[in-house]
Design a protein around this motif. Structure first.
Motif, PDB file in Angstrom:
ATOM      1  N   ASP A  30      37.621  40.234  37.044  1.00 13.87           N
ATOM      2  CA  ASP A  30      36.273  40.094  37.109  1.00 13.87           C
ATOM      3  C   ASP A  30      35.782  39.972  35.657  1.00 13.87           C
ATOM      4  O   ASP A  30      36.354  40.393  34.605  1.00 13.87           O
ATOM      5  N   ASN A  55      39.247  51.001  29.286  1.00 11.62           N
ATOM      6  CA  ASN A  55      39.867  51.583  30.284  1.00 11.62           C
ATOM      7  C   ASN A  55      41.237  50.869  30.861  1.00 11.62           C
ATOM      8  O   ASN A  55      40.940  49.593  31.059  1.00 11.62           O
ATOM      9  N   THR A  56      41.953  51.584  31.728  1.00 13.83           N
ATOM     10  CA  THR A  56      43.066  51.181  32.415  1.00 13.83           C
ATOM     11  C   THR A  56      43.120  51.787  33.918  1.00 13.83           C
ATOM     12  O   THR A  56      42.727  52.979  34.003  1.00 13.83           O
ATOM     13  N   VAL A  69      45.107  47.033  35.810  1.00 14.35           N
ATOM     14  CA  VAL A  69      43.828  46.351  35.570  1.00 14.35           C
ATOM     15  C   VAL A  69      43.448  46.973  34.144  1.00 14.35           C
ATOM     16  O   VAL A  69      43.209  48.378  33.868  1.00 14.35           O
ATOM     17  N   GLU A  71      40.331  47.210  31.779  1.00 14.29           N
ATOM     18  CA  GLU A  71      38.905  46.941  31.749  1.00 14.29           C
ATOM     19  C   GLU A  71      38.497  47.182  30.274  1.00 14.29           C
ATOM     20  O   GLU A  71      38.542  48.248  29.758  1.00 14.29           O
ATOM     21  N   THR A  73      34.758  46.433  27.972  1.00 13.81           N
ATOM     22  CA  THR A  73      33.283  46.196  27.788  1.00 13.81           C
ATOM     23  C   THR A  73      33.067  46.168  26.407  1.00 13.81           C
ATOM     24  O   THR A  73      33.300  47.192  25.554  1.00 13.81           O
ATOM     25  N   GLN A  87      32.029  41.995  29.943  1.00  9.77           N
ATOM     26  CA  GLN A  87      32.670  42.914  30.887  1.00  9.77           C
ATOM     27  C   GLN A  87      33.890  42.102  31.325  1.00  9.77           C
ATOM     28  O   GLN A  87      33.857  40.953  32.001  1.00  9.77           O
ATOM     29  N   GLN A  89      37.801  42.613  33.410  1.00  5.64           N
ATOM     30  CA  GLN A  89      38.866  43.308  34.171  1.00  5.64           C
ATOM     31  C   GLN A  89      39.883  42.242  34.163  1.00  5.64           C
ATOM     32  O   GLN A  89      40.014  41.177  35.037  1.00  5.64           O
TER      33      GLN A  89
END
Length: 160
Positions: A30, A55-56, A69, A71, A73, A87, A89
């Motif tokens: 994404d 984040n993962t 994944v 992530e 931002t 953002q 992913q």
């Protein structure tokens, strides 16, 4: 007799699984870009303030196959107002076997995200440039240090 001991030691060595970790695929899961103040933001003096959240997530998707994944931002403000938000992913499929639970957790929480980071960084840079902003090359991240910090935080919360 010594030969028997060596043979048994060799047999024990062969029985222990060999650790294996390989990346099978990298994919963009994404991506989102917002520039709510365009085109006015291009007419202002540019002194960006960059914020980043990371984040993962990971999950097992097959025998010894894991999806990880990363992530990210990125929020960029100019003079306190939002200039743009990105953002991403960034996903990857990894084959992992022969690791104990602690090693597996470390691989999924540090090694795999570190492997995905350059791909995410490239995608972020590309979309920012397409938004007509200066390239945004994110600095390298020490995922091992973040992993250890996360474990320490979890242990502190458990003790309280």
């Amino acid at each position: 007799m010594p030969e028997t001991t060596e043979t048994n030691a060799a047999a024990e060595t062969k029985e222990a699984p060999t650790p294996q970790l390989s990346m099978q695929r990298v994919f963009l899961k994404d991506i989102s870009f917002e520039s709510p103040r365009s085109p006015m933001v291009f007419q202002e003096e540019w002194k960006p303030e960059v914020g980043m959240e990371l984040n993962t997530k990971s999950r097992q998707v097959g025998e010894n196959v894991y999806e990880v994944v990363l992530e990210i931002t990125v929020t960029v403000k100019n003079k306190g107002e939002s200039a743009y938000l990105v953002q991403v992913q960034q996903g990857g499929l990894f084959v992992i076997s022969g690791l104990d639970d602690q090693q597996l957790h470390h691989a999924l929480g540090a090694f795999c995200p570190a492997t995905l980071f350059p791909y995410a960084r490239e995608n972020i840079d590309a979309v920012v440039v397409k938004g007509s902003f200066s390239p945004l090359m994110l600095a390298p991240i020490n995922f091992d240090a973040l992993y250890v910090e996360s474990l320490q935080k979890q242990q502190a919360e458990t003790q309280q």
